[in-house]
Design a protein around this motif. Sequence first.
Motif, PDB file in Angstrom:
ATOM      1  N   ALA A  29       0.918  -1.261   0.096  1.00 41.30           N
ATOM      2  CA  ALA A  29       0.021  -0.184  -0.206  1.00 41.30           C
ATOM      3  C   ALA A  29       0.981   1.454   0.000  1.00 41.30           C
ATOM      4  O   ALA A  29       0.427   2.147  -0.699  1.00 41.30           O
ATOM      5  N   ASP A  30       2.019   1.225   0.710  1.00 39.76           N
ATOM      6  CA  ASP A  30       2.815   2.362   0.859  1.00 39.76           C
ATOM      7  C   ASP A  30       4.085   1.936   0.123  1.00 39.76           C
ATOM      8  O   ASP A  30       4.886   2.866  -0.385  1.00 39.76           O
ATOM      9  N   MET A  31       4.733   0.780   0.401  1.00 34.85           N
ATOM     10  CA  MET A  31       6.154   0.549  -0.079  1.00 34.85           C
ATOM     11  C   MET A  31       5.772  -0.438  -1.360  1.00 34.85           C
ATOM     12  O   MET A  31       4.838  -0.564  -1.844  1.00 34.85           O
ATOM     13  N   ASP A  32       6.878  -0.882  -1.828  1.00 35.08           N
ATOM     14  CA  ASP A  32       6.942  -1.736  -3.212  1.00 35.08           C
ATOM     15  C   ASP A  32       6.258  -2.948  -2.921  1.00 35.08           C
ATOM     16  O   ASP A  32       5.462  -3.486  -3.903  1.00 35.08           O
ATOM     17  N   TYR A  33       6.412  -3.650  -1.865  1.00 35.19           N
ATOM     18  CA  TYR A  33       6.010  -5.085  -1.750  1.00 35.19           C
ATOM     19  C   TYR A  33       5.104  -5.087  -0.506  1.00 35.19           C
ATOM     20  O   TYR A  33       5.360  -4.237   0.386  1.00 35.19           O
ATOM     21  N   GLN A  34       4.323  -6.267  -0.371  1.00 34.73           N
ATOM     22  CA  GLN A  34       3.898  -6.746   0.777  1.00 34.73           C
ATOM     23  C   GLN A  34       4.364  -8.041   0.875  1.00 34.73           C
ATOM     24  O   GLN A  34       3.911  -8.978   0.032  1.00 34.73           O
ATOM     25  N   ILE A  35       5.240  -8.320   2.063  1.00 34.88           N
ATOM     26  CA  ILE A  35       5.807  -9.727   2.238  1.00 34.88           C
ATOM     27  C   ILE A  35       5.419 -10.274   3.666  1.00 34.88           C
ATOM     28  O   ILE A  35       5.683  -9.489   4.611  1.00 34.88           O
ATOM     29  N   ALA A  36       4.806 -11.280   3.807  1.00 37.60           N
ATOM     30  CA  ALA A  36       4.394 -11.722   5.178  1.00 37.60           C
ATOM     31  C   ALA A  36       3.585 -10.666   5.995  1.00 37.60           C
ATOM     32  O   ALA A  36       3.950 -10.498   7.176  1.00 37.60           O
ATOM     33  N   GLY A  37       2.768 -10.064   5.372  1.00 39.23           N
ATOM     34  CA  GLY A  37       1.832  -9.074   6.000  1.00 39.23           C
ATOM     35  C   GLY A  37       2.455  -7.653   6.279  1.00 39.23           C
ATOM     36  O   GLY A  37       2.047  -6.833   6.805  1.00 39.23           O
ATOM     37  N   ALA A  38       3.857  -7.561   5.771  1.00 38.56           N
ATOM     38  CA  ALA A  38       4.729  -6.354   6.010  1.00 38.56           C
ATOM     39  C   ALA A  38       4.751  -5.308   4.909  1.00 38.56           C
ATOM     40  O   ALA A  38       5.174  -5.813   3.799  1.00 38.56           O
ATOM     41  N   GLN A  39       4.865  -4.265   5.020  1.00 42.19           N
ATOM     42  CA  GLN A  39       5.291  -3.383   3.801  1.00 42.19           C
ATOM     43  C   GLN A  39       6.821  -3.152   3.806  1.00 42.19           C
ATOM     44  O   GLN A  39       7.568  -2.850   4.706  1.00 42.19           O
ATOM     45  N   VAL A  40       7.211  -3.690   2.417  1.00 41.60           N
ATOM     46  CA  VAL A  40       8.769  -3.740   2.397  1.00 41.60           C
ATOM     47  C   VAL A  40       9.163  -2.856   1.108  1.00 41.60           C
ATOM     48  O   VAL A  40       8.520  -3.061   0.100  1.00 41.60           O
ATOM     49  N   ASP A  41      10.122  -1.938   1.218  1.00 34.85           N
ATOM     50  CA  ASP A  41      10.514  -1.245   0.184  1.00 34.85           C
ATOM     51  C   ASP A  41      11.945  -1.892  -0.695  1.00 34.85           C
ATOM     52  O   ASP A  41      12.418  -2.608   0.179  1.00 34.85           O
ATOM     53  N   CYS A  42      11.901  -1.970  -1.802  1.00 30.11           N
ATOM     54  CA  CYS A  42      13.136  -2.872  -2.335  1.00 30.11           C
ATOM     55  C   CYS A  42      14.064  -1.652  -2.916  1.00 30.11           C
ATOM     56  O   CYS A  42      13.815  -0.663  -3.698  1.00 30.11           O
ATOM     57  N   VAL A 100      13.409  -1.929   4.689  1.00 28.50           N
ATOM     58  CA  VAL A 100      13.817  -2.187   3.155  1.00 28.50           C
ATOM     59  C   VAL A 100      14.454  -3.349   2.920  1.00 28.50           C
ATOM     60  O   VAL A 100      14.997  -4.005   3.657  1.00 28.50           O
ATOM     61  N   LEU A 101      14.207  -3.884   1.548  1.00 27.48           N
ATOM     62  CA  LEU A 101      14.847  -5.085   1.118  1.00 27.48           C
ATOM     63  C   LEU A 101      16.206  -4.572   0.500  1.00 27.48           C
ATOM     64  O   LEU A 101      15.816  -3.976  -0.725  1.00 27.48           O
ATOM     65  N   GLY A 124      25.759   2.414  -1.325  1.00 26.51           N
ATOM     66  CA  GLY A 124      24.968   3.159  -2.140  1.00 26.51           C
ATOM     67  C   GLY A 124      23.537   3.423  -2.030  1.00 26.51           C
ATOM     68  O   GLY A 124      22.907   3.880  -2.943  1.00 26.51           O
ATOM     69  N   TRP A 125      22.899   2.478  -1.278  1.00 20.54           N
ATOM     70  CA  TRP A 125      21.162   2.588  -1.526  1.00 20.54           C
ATOM     71  C   TRP A 125      20.739   4.153  -1.112  1.00 20.54           C
ATOM     72  O   TRP A 125      21.118   4.649   0.005  1.00 20.54           O
ATOM     73  N   ALA A 126      19.996   4.528  -1.977  1.00 19.83           N
ATOM     74  CA  ALA A 126      19.145   5.594  -1.836  1.00 19.83           C
ATOM     75  C   ALA A 126      17.920   5.441  -0.978  1.00 19.83           C
ATOM     76  O   ALA A 126      16.970   4.913  -1.649  1.00 19.83           O
ATOM     77  N   ILE A 127      17.761   6.079   0.122  1.00 14.92           N
ATOM     78  CA  ILE A 127      16.549   5.830   1.029  1.00 14.92           C
ATOM     79  C   ILE A 127      15.698   7.080   0.763  1.00 14.92           C
ATOM     80  O   ILE A 127      15.891   8.121   1.462  1.00 14.92           O
ATOM     81  N   PRO A 128      14.397   6.777   0.436  1.00 13.78           N
ATOM     82  CA  PRO A 128      13.498   8.151   0.257  1.00 13.78           C
ATOM     83  C   PRO A 128      13.050   8.460   1.607  1.00 13.78           C
ATOM     84  O   PRO A 128      12.825   7.464   2.334  1.00 13.78           O
ATOM     85  N   LEU A 129      12.625   9.482   1.933  1.00 14.16           N
ATOM     86  CA  LEU A 129      11.833   9.988   3.291  1.00 14.16           C
ATOM     87  C   LEU A 129      10.808   9.268   3.744  1.00 14.16           C
ATOM     88  O   LEU A 129      10.642   8.888   4.714  1.00 14.16           O
ATOM     89  N   GLU A 130       9.892   8.894   2.517  1.00 14.85           N
ATOM     90  CA  GLU A 130       8.784   8.128   2.770  1.00 14.85           C
ATOM     91  C   GLU A 130       8.828   6.652   3.429  1.00 14.85           C
ATOM     92  O   GLU A 130       7.879   6.264   3.780  1.00 14.85           O
TER      93      GLU A 130
END
Length: 341
Positions: A108-121, A141-142, A129-135
């Motif tokens: 709903a808010d991040m890229d994936y839903q995995i095992a009921g959790a919001q997870v960004d990739c 994050v994966l 070098g991972w660029a993490i957005p404020l949101e």
Amino acid sequence: MSGPDSAGQLPLLPELDNPVTSDSTDLHQVQPSSGTDDELDRVRRWLIANDPTGKRFARVLRESLDQVLDGPRTGRFRYSDLRKTEKTHVGTVVEINLAKEFGFTDGADMDYQIAGAQVDCKYSMSRTGWAIPLEASGHLVLLTWTDDNASKWSVGLWRVDPNHLNPGNNRDSKKTISATGRAQIHWLWHEAKLDENLLLHLKASDLDKIFSHDGKRNGQKRVNELFRQVQGRIIRREVVLTVAQQKDGPRRARMAREPKQLGKEGIIVLGHYSWDVQVAEILGLPVPKSGEWVSVRIAPVTPESTRAKFPAGDGYWAIANDTDPVMPAPVVPRGKPLDDE
């Protein structure tokens, strides 16, 4: 392809307090439960349950890099050859391909839903070098990483903590993870072995010989030169396609071992066939899997020879050494491909 079950329930697993070993990794480090983040632990266990050896992650990361390089059409095999927009696109390709492989649903808010959790990739070609957005603040994050030069990859989970982000001034308001934040990453696989980008690691002189045969009509000559110059090493399908620059690249690999091609030089090209695999094992060569080949020059030996040898034609054959004369190789039988692992 297996994905999450319809109920989204976590598959039952043994405890993972000890590192999981795998023949697909060099340093396969599954960290024990953090004990302080139930959601992170739940996602971590789901991912391990659905890819206990890391082979699926490794395959997706390799294929994603190859997809962006697009060697069969462009002839490229170096990350530095990509345009700036293509380099930024790698992360998107990784995100899409992981979702397809594992059946991740959109979050709903991040890229994936995995095992009921919001997870960004997030993907990076560098270790930091991972660029993490404020949101993404407060979310999981994966973190995925590959180094094509070192042939390594990593995947980990991290809970985004603004206190562990470096100051950032880019226009997207994205920030990198600080050293203290990186120490909190829960690695699923850390610096594991990535299938080699073979052309990237060849000597310039070998590359010059391979690509000296210009033109679309010289695909067979380039493939022959590839197997002539690179012996005793696994050559992946994507490498053959990049060198051949033709849709029928794999056929060029099969033809390379014919008597009128490399066979007359005593070079055999082994693929994923029962006879081929047996010969590779006898000779102590890397054993090809589906979509892989290995070439080697062979020479006839006596039945009494102590060298590793295999029977073919009217005699026995072993890996040729520098003093063995060049002799035409026996005709390699066309066997049945083995089933994929």
